[in-house]
Design a protein around this motif. Structure first.
Motif, PDB file in Angstrom:
ATOM      1  N   ASN A  68     -10.373  -3.862  -1.909  1.00  0.00           N
ATOM      2  CA  ASN A  68     -11.630  -3.766  -2.661  1.00  0.00           C
ATOM      3  C   ASN A  68     -11.804  -2.385  -3.271  1.00  0.00           C
ATOM      4  O   ASN A  68     -12.220  -2.251  -4.432  1.00  0.00           O
ATOM      5  CB  ASN A  68     -12.808  -4.101  -1.746  1.00  0.00           C
ATOM      6  CG  ASN A  68     -12.887  -5.572  -1.405  1.00  0.00           C
ATOM      7  OD1 ASN A  68     -12.370  -6.416  -2.131  1.00  0.00           O
ATOM      8  ND2 ASN A  68     -13.533  -5.893  -0.303  1.00  0.00           N
ATOM      9  N   GLU A  69     -11.512  -1.349  -2.490  1.00  0.00           N
ATOM     10  CA  GLU A  69     -11.646   0.012  -3.005  1.00  0.00           C
ATOM     11  C   GLU A  69     -10.671   0.270  -4.150  1.00  0.00           C
ATOM     12  O   GLU A  69     -11.019   0.919  -5.136  1.00  0.00           O
ATOM     13  CB  GLU A  69     -11.406   1.015  -1.873  1.00  0.00           C
ATOM     14  CG  GLU A  69     -12.502   1.023  -0.819  1.00  0.00           C
ATOM     15  CD  GLU A  69     -12.124   1.863   0.388  1.00  0.00           C
ATOM     16  OE1 GLU A  69     -10.926   2.238   0.502  1.00  0.00           O
ATOM     17  OE2 GLU A  69     -13.006   2.127   1.219  1.00  0.00           O
ATOM     18  N   LEU A  70      -9.452  -0.257  -4.016  1.00  0.00           N
ATOM     19  CA  LEU A  70      -8.449  -0.067  -5.060  1.00  0.00           C
ATOM     20  C   LEU A  70      -8.858  -0.784  -6.340  1.00  0.00           C
ATOM     21  O   LEU A  70      -8.698  -0.243  -7.445  1.00  0.00           O
ATOM     22  CB  LEU A  70      -7.091  -0.565  -4.577  1.00  0.00           C
ATOM     23  CG  LEU A  70      -5.914  -0.391  -5.546  1.00  0.00           C
ATOM     24  CD1 LEU A  70      -5.723   1.069  -5.925  1.00  0.00           C
ATOM     25  CD2 LEU A  70      -4.635  -0.964  -4.942  1.00  0.00           C
ATOM     26  N   GLU A  71      -9.380  -1.994  -6.219  1.00  0.00           N
ATOM     27  CA  GLU A  71      -9.868  -2.716  -7.395  1.00  0.00           C
ATOM     28  C   GLU A  71     -10.921  -1.897  -8.130  1.00  0.00           C
ATOM     29  O   GLU A  71     -10.874  -1.762  -9.356  1.00  0.00           O
ATOM     30  CB  GLU A  71     -10.450  -4.070  -6.988  1.00  0.00           C
ATOM     31  CG  GLU A  71      -9.422  -5.153  -6.741  1.00  0.00           C
ATOM     32  CD  GLU A  71     -10.045  -6.534  -6.687  1.00  0.00           C
ATOM     33  OE1 GLU A  71     -11.246  -6.659  -7.021  1.00  0.00           O
ATOM     34  OE2 GLU A  71      -9.338  -7.489  -6.312  1.00  0.00           O
ATOM     35  N   GLN A  72     -11.875  -1.355  -7.388  1.00  0.00           N
ATOM     36  CA  GLN A  72     -12.941  -0.577  -8.011  1.00  0.00           C
ATOM     37  C   GLN A  72     -12.397   0.682  -8.674  1.00  0.00           C
ATOM     38  O   GLN A  72     -12.825   1.053  -9.777  1.00  0.00           O
ATOM     39  CB  GLN A  72     -13.988  -0.206  -6.958  1.00  0.00           C
ATOM     40  CG  GLN A  72     -14.749  -1.399  -6.400  1.00  0.00           C
ATOM     41  CD  GLN A  72     -15.678  -1.028  -5.266  1.00  0.00           C
ATOM     42  OE1 GLN A  72     -15.950   0.153  -5.027  1.00  0.00           O
ATOM     43  NE2 GLN A  72     -16.162  -2.018  -4.541  1.00  0.00           N
ATOM     44  N   GLN A  73     -11.433   1.333  -8.029  1.00  0.00           N
ATOM     45  CA  GLN A  73     -10.847   2.541  -8.602  1.00  0.00           C
ATOM     46  C   GLN A  73     -10.125   2.234  -9.906  1.00  0.00           C
ATOM     47  O   GLN A  73     -10.275   2.947 -10.905  1.00  0.00           O
ATOM     48  CB  GLN A  73      -9.890   3.178  -7.596  1.00  0.00           C
ATOM     49  CG  GLN A  73      -9.321   4.516  -8.044  1.00  0.00           C
ATOM     50  CD  GLN A  73      -8.543   5.221  -6.946  1.00  0.00           C
ATOM     51  OE1 GLN A  73      -8.428   4.723  -5.825  1.00  0.00           O
ATOM     52  NE2 GLN A  73      -8.004   6.387  -7.248  1.00  0.00           N
ATOM     53  N   LEU A  74      -9.339   1.170  -9.919  1.00  0.00           N
ATOM     54  CA  LEU A  74      -8.602   0.794 -11.126  1.00  0.00           C
ATOM     55  C   LEU A  74      -9.550   0.353 -12.239  1.00  0.00           C
ATOM     56  O   LEU A  74      -9.322   0.664 -13.423  1.00  0.00           O
ATOM     57  CB  LEU A  74      -7.608  -0.311 -10.802  1.00  0.00           C
ATOM     58  CG  LEU A  74      -6.438   0.095  -9.895  1.00  0.00           C
ATOM     59  CD1 LEU A  74      -5.632  -1.135  -9.472  1.00  0.00           C
ATOM     60  CD2 LEU A  74      -5.535   1.115 -10.583  1.00  0.00           C
ATOM     61  N   GLN A  75     -10.593  -0.378 -11.891  1.00  0.00           N
ATOM     62  CA  GLN A  75     -11.589  -0.773 -12.892  1.00  0.00           C
ATOM     63  C   GLN A  75     -12.227   0.455 -13.525  1.00  0.00           C
ATOM     64  O   GLN A  75     -12.467   0.492 -14.733  1.00  0.00           O
ATOM     65  CB  GLN A  75     -12.645  -1.666 -12.250  1.00  0.00           C
ATOM     66  CG  GLN A  75     -12.152  -3.056 -11.914  1.00  0.00           C
ATOM     67  CD  GLN A  75     -13.159  -3.853 -11.102  1.00  0.00           C
ATOM     68  OE1 GLN A  75     -14.256  -3.382 -10.801  1.00  0.00           O
ATOM     69  NE2 GLN A  75     -12.786  -5.068 -10.710  1.00  0.00           N
ATOM     70  N   GLY A  76     -12.472   1.481 -12.700  1.00  0.00           N
ATOM     71  CA  GLY A  76     -13.038   2.723 -13.226  1.00  0.00           C
ATOM     72  C   GLY A  76     -12.100   3.407 -14.205  1.00  0.00           C
ATOM     73  O   GLY A  76     -12.528   3.878 -15.269  1.00  0.00           O
TER      74      GLY A  76
END
Length: 255
Positions: free
Chosen positions: A21-29
């Motif tokens: 979940n954290e990685l998804e949010q980082q990549l989306q950013g």
């Protein structure tokens, strides 16, 4: 978590400590802010085959833990574990589905026909906007023409499936010429999506034995990877310890 605690050193690389979940949010950013970022999945083969590429991965690169072998190496060196196993075969389709409204994806690699069949699966099963596909054979021979084709497609996400270390070298050498923002080294993912190679049953994956399933299917190709190279991987981990060389790995120029 401090900046130092965000990473664990293994085999000379700095692996990000994170969850899916954290990685998804980082990549989306990174995608939303137009920050070009390369993402590599570090299994034992990556650690062994990509030695010497650490300096080129110093900026705008994320390296993620993948597989039980990396867990073992991390425990030997650090006496700790990553919060979650992150493998590209599961993570990438889920991530692409999560950005289907903004993602424009290009697939590169595999035998002729593989990328096209993988594109069909991504479109129909995950709702991904695939804007182009090229195989890693005849269509990948003219690098400049391929780069132009990727840029002209309007893609902002690129999946490169060439195996270690070819896909990592290609991404590191070409990313400055590419307009895409997220570049992923995906190994055999396109083969799985195309149906050319089967995934292990769910119960085998839950036991973290998918490597053994693949070895049984392709013993000639994978025997060295899961025997001699495992010994080399463990030796690298123990020899380098907590050192990562003279570079700082970060997700973007903003850190």
């Amino acid at each position: 978590m401090s900046q130092a605690d965000k990473y664990l050193a293994l085999g000379g690389f700095k692996l990000l400590r994170t969850t899916g979940n954290e990685l998804e949010q980082q990549l989306q950013g990174h995608l939303e802010h137009g920050e070009q970022t390369a993402l590599f999945f570090a299994n034992t083969n990556f650690i062994v085959q990509c030695q010497g590429l650490q300096e080129q991965m110093a900026q705008s690169t994320l390296i993620i833990n993948d597989g039980i072998g990396v867990d073992i190496g991390t425990w030997l060196v650090h006496r700790t574990r990553f919060p979650q196993n992150l493998n590209g075969t599961d993570f990438i389709p889920a991530f692409l589905h999560s950005i289907q409204q903004q993602g424009r994806v290009y697939l590169f690699g595999g035998k002729p026909g593989i990328a096209l069949r993988a594109a069909h699966t991504l479109r129909t099963e995950f709702g991904v906007n695939v804007v182009g596909a090229s195989d890693g054979y005849s269509q990948g021979q003219d690098t400049q023409a391929l780069v132009n084709q990727i840029n002209n497609s309007g893609a902002n996400v690129l999946l490169v499936a060439m195996g270690n270390p070819l896909q990592e070298r290609w991404i590191l050498q070409q990313r400055a010429n590419l307009q895409v923002k997220l570049l992923f080294g995906v190994g055999a993912l396109l083969d799985f999506l195309a149906g050319d190679k089967p995934r292990a049953p769910d119960w085998i994956r839950r036991l973290r034995l998918e490597w053994f399933y693949r070895l049984c299917l392709e013993p000639a190709r994978l025997a060295r990877r899961y025997t001699l190279d495992i010994g080399l991987f463990l030796a690298l981990c123990l020899r380098t310890g907590k050192r990562t060389g003279q570079y700082t790995n970060s997700g973007s120029s903003k850190g």
